[in-house]
Motif scaffolding. Structure first.
Motif, PDB file in Angstrom:
ATOM      1  N   SER A  15     -74.058  -1.298  -2.490  1.00 20.44           N
ATOM      2  CA  SER A  15     -73.265  -0.133  -2.140  1.00 20.44           C
ATOM      3  C   SER A  15     -73.620   1.042  -3.039  1.00 20.44           C
ATOM      4  O   SER A  15     -74.135   0.887  -4.151  1.00 20.44           O
ATOM      5  N   SER A  33     -71.082   8.354  -2.663  1.00 24.32           N
ATOM      6  CA  SER A  33     -71.621   9.636  -2.224  1.00 24.32           C
ATOM      7  C   SER A  33     -70.911  10.778  -2.936  1.00 24.32           C
ATOM      8  O   SER A  33     -69.762  10.651  -3.364  1.00 24.32           O
ATOM      9  N   SER A  48     -71.048  13.734   1.561  1.00 21.06           N
ATOM     10  CA  SER A  48     -70.042  13.368   2.559  1.00 21.06           C
ATOM     11  C   SER A  48     -69.901  14.451   3.614  1.00 21.06           C
ATOM     12  O   SER A  48     -69.800  14.170   4.815  1.00 21.06           O
ATOM     13  N   LEU A  84     -73.001  14.380   5.851  1.00 24.23           N
ATOM     14  CA  LEU A  84     -72.965  13.260   6.785  1.00 24.23           C
ATOM     15  C   LEU A  84     -71.979  13.539   7.914  1.00 24.23           C
ATOM     16  O   LEU A  84     -72.262  13.272   9.094  1.00 24.23           O
ATOM     17  N   PRO A  96     -67.806   8.544   9.975  1.00 24.91           N
ATOM     18  CA  PRO A  96     -68.233   7.759   8.812  1.00 24.91           C
ATOM     19  C   PRO A  96     -67.047   6.967   8.252  1.00 24.91           C
ATOM     20  O   PRO A  96     -65.928   7.482   8.158  1.00 24.91           O
ATOM     21  N   GLN A  99     -71.422   3.008   2.241  1.00 27.24           N
ATOM     22  CA  GLN A  99     -72.831   3.386   2.186  1.00 27.24           C
ATOM     23  C   GLN A  99     -73.586   2.353   1.367  1.00 27.24           C
ATOM     24  O   GLN A  99     -73.003   1.610   0.589  1.00 27.24           O
ATOM     25  N   TYR A 124     -80.377   6.990   2.456  1.00 25.33           N
ATOM     26  CA  TYR A 124     -79.395   5.917   2.316  1.00 25.33           C
ATOM     27  C   TYR A 124     -78.875   5.542   3.696  1.00 25.33           C
ATOM     28  O   TYR A 124     -79.107   6.254   4.683  1.00 25.33           O
ATOM     29  N   ALA A 159     -75.500   4.569   6.080  1.00 23.87           N
ATOM     30  CA  ALA A 159     -74.059   4.832   6.152  1.00 23.87           C
ATOM     31  C   ALA A 159     -73.470   4.099   7.349  1.00 23.87           C
ATOM     32  O   ALA A 159     -74.064   4.086   8.440  1.00 23.87           O
ATOM     33  N   TRP A 207     -74.708   1.051  11.675  1.00 24.67           N
ATOM     34  CA  TRP A 207     -75.241   1.668  10.450  1.00 24.67           C
ATOM     35  C   TRP A 207     -76.382   2.596  10.829  1.00 24.67           C
ATOM     36  O   TRP A 207     -77.263   2.230  11.611  1.00 24.67           O
ATOM     37  N   THR A 225     -79.348   5.328   9.131  1.00 22.14           N
ATOM     38  CA  THR A 225     -80.055   5.745   7.924  1.00 22.14           C
ATOM     39  C   THR A 225     -80.242   7.251   7.983  1.00 22.14           C
ATOM     40  O   THR A 225     -80.597   7.799   9.035  1.00 22.14           O
TER      41      THR A 225
END
Length: 416
Positions: free
Chosen positions: A28, A31, A36, A39, A92, A96, A112, A114, A134, A136
């Motif tokens: 894990s 962020s 955040s 994303l 989200p 992550q 990463y 998420a 998930w 990337t």
């Protein structure tokens, strides 16, 4: 072929422990507020593109760092264009994880993965599903935020995943059903079968289950392995079943009830007709939420299916009747454990359950069987005894005794 019509293949797993929960998070990462926000902006733009059916807009959000990912992104968008989901959302979850070193070498140290919660519905659903995938992400090349760079960097483990995330799909629908099928599935044939099942079950249940909207959503992957990925179960967990009806999402109390078909065990022809009729009964009665005992849930579904296709009854009952003739009837109705996909004699359990409901209908009438089922279904604990007294005028011991006698007599004459 009628020989393939086995009651034990036409089932719903109720409360099956093989259905996996969310996988444990590993590797894990935390962020920053900026990440955040970036994303959230990316998934908002992805959602907008899907809502607008803007293929070019979604593909503009795809990074070119992994050139192999472009085909996957195009497949997902084409699938969504075909499905035309309503109530489509991406959010989200806050989970992550770091990438494996080879992926970090390809995509960069700032990449990463998420976890994203996906909501989607299709025509026939009464509510949206709630699943997770998930994605990337990497910094966008123009410095505008984040870009989408993959779908394969989530943690290992079993988790329910939409079919449209896994393989190319085709969609057929009308006013009774929506069928989402994998690349090799004949969705038109399954839609015709679904139409028949909705009409047959609606007629047989005579409006006793008012919560059903008389619509069906059927999802058929190309392989059994993809079915297992859809359900979030381990390899081989569904190998004994032709289909499963379940709340398709992580929030089982509110997820839409959909039918998932195992393409290995539910092929074209009579067996597939029976499978889908059986599963439609589960949708109509919302049986995944019922506290009724599994034998009654499964027995009613098989009863309706075989009443609809009576030419399959003798073949479905033959093995059990042979066993009863040789060693006598079972002492008790099958318990819930007998219906596990890994059960030692799943076929026998389904046949016993079907003939328990068949015997009730033969002795008291189909209306009494449906009233009995509805009374048990309404009970918060799925209590059989008070429902049997109220609707059939017998106690639970007599219910079991009558079933055992019926099996003995049927075994003696060699047919039900």
């Amino acid at each position: 072929m009628i020989g393939l019509v086995l009651a034990g293949l036409f089932g719903l797993l109720v409360g099956c422990s093989d259905l996996a929960g969310p996988p444990a998070q590993t590797s894990s990462r935390a962020s920053t507020p900026t990440e955040s926000a970036q994303l959230q902006d990316l998934v908002h733009r992805m959602t907008t593109a899907v809502d607008r059916r803007d293929r070019r807009g979604l593909l503009s959000l795809v990074s070119d760092r992994d050139r192999n990912f472009d085909a996957t992104a195009r497949m997902i968008m084409d699938n969504l264009l075909a499905i035309r989901p309503t109530a489509f959302t991406l959010h989200p979850t806050g989970h992550q994880r770091r990438l494996a070193q080879d992926r970090a070498d390809l995509l960069g140290d700032q990449a990463y993965a998420a976890e994203i919660r996906v909501g989607w519905a299709v025509s026939g659903d009464r509510r949206a599903s709630d699943q997770t995938v998930w994605i990337t992400v990497v910094p966008a090349g123009d410095g505008s935020g984040l870009a989408w760079a993959g779908t394969s960097d989530g943690p290992d483990g079993d988790r329910p995943t939409p079919l449209w995330w896994l393989e190319p799909v085709h969609v057929d629908h009308d006013h009774r059903a929506t069928v989402i099928g994998g690349d090799s599935v004949d969705t038109a044939a399954w839609l015709s079968r679904a139409d028949d099942a909705v009409q047959d079950v609606a007629r047989r249940l005579s409006g006793r289950f008012d919560g059903w909207n008389q619509r069906l959503v059927v999802i058929i992957p190309s392989t059994e392995g993809l079915l297992e990925q859809m359900l979030g179960v381990g390899s081989g967990a569904e190998s004994g079943l032709a289909a499963i009806t379940w709340p398709d999402g992580s929030s089982t109390g509110t997820a839409p009830i959909r039918v998932m078909i195992n393409p290995v065990n539910a092929r074209d022809g009579l067996s597939a007709d029976i499978v889908l009729t059986h599963e439609t009964v589960h949708v109509a009665t919302a049986s995944p939420a019922s506290a009724a005992p599994t034998w009654l849930i499964e027995g009613l579904a098989d009863y309706v299916a075989y009443q609809t296709y009576p030419q399959a009854e003798d073949a479905a009952a033959d093995k059990l009747l042979t066993q009863v003739a040789a060693s006598g009837p079972p002492a008790e109705l099958p318990d819930q454990q007998a219906f596990r996909a890994s059960g030692a004699d799943l076929e026998r359990s389904y046949t016993e359950a079907w003939l328990a409901c068949y015997q009730i209908a033969q002795r008291y009438g189909e209306d009494k069987l449906l009233a009995f089922y509805a009374a048990v279904d309404r009970s918060p604990t799925g209590a059989v005894a008070p429902a049997a007294r109220a609707t059939l005028g017998i106690d639970q011991d007599q219910l079991v005794a009558d079933w055992r006698t019926f099996l003995q007599q049927a075994a003696a004459r060699g047919s039900i």
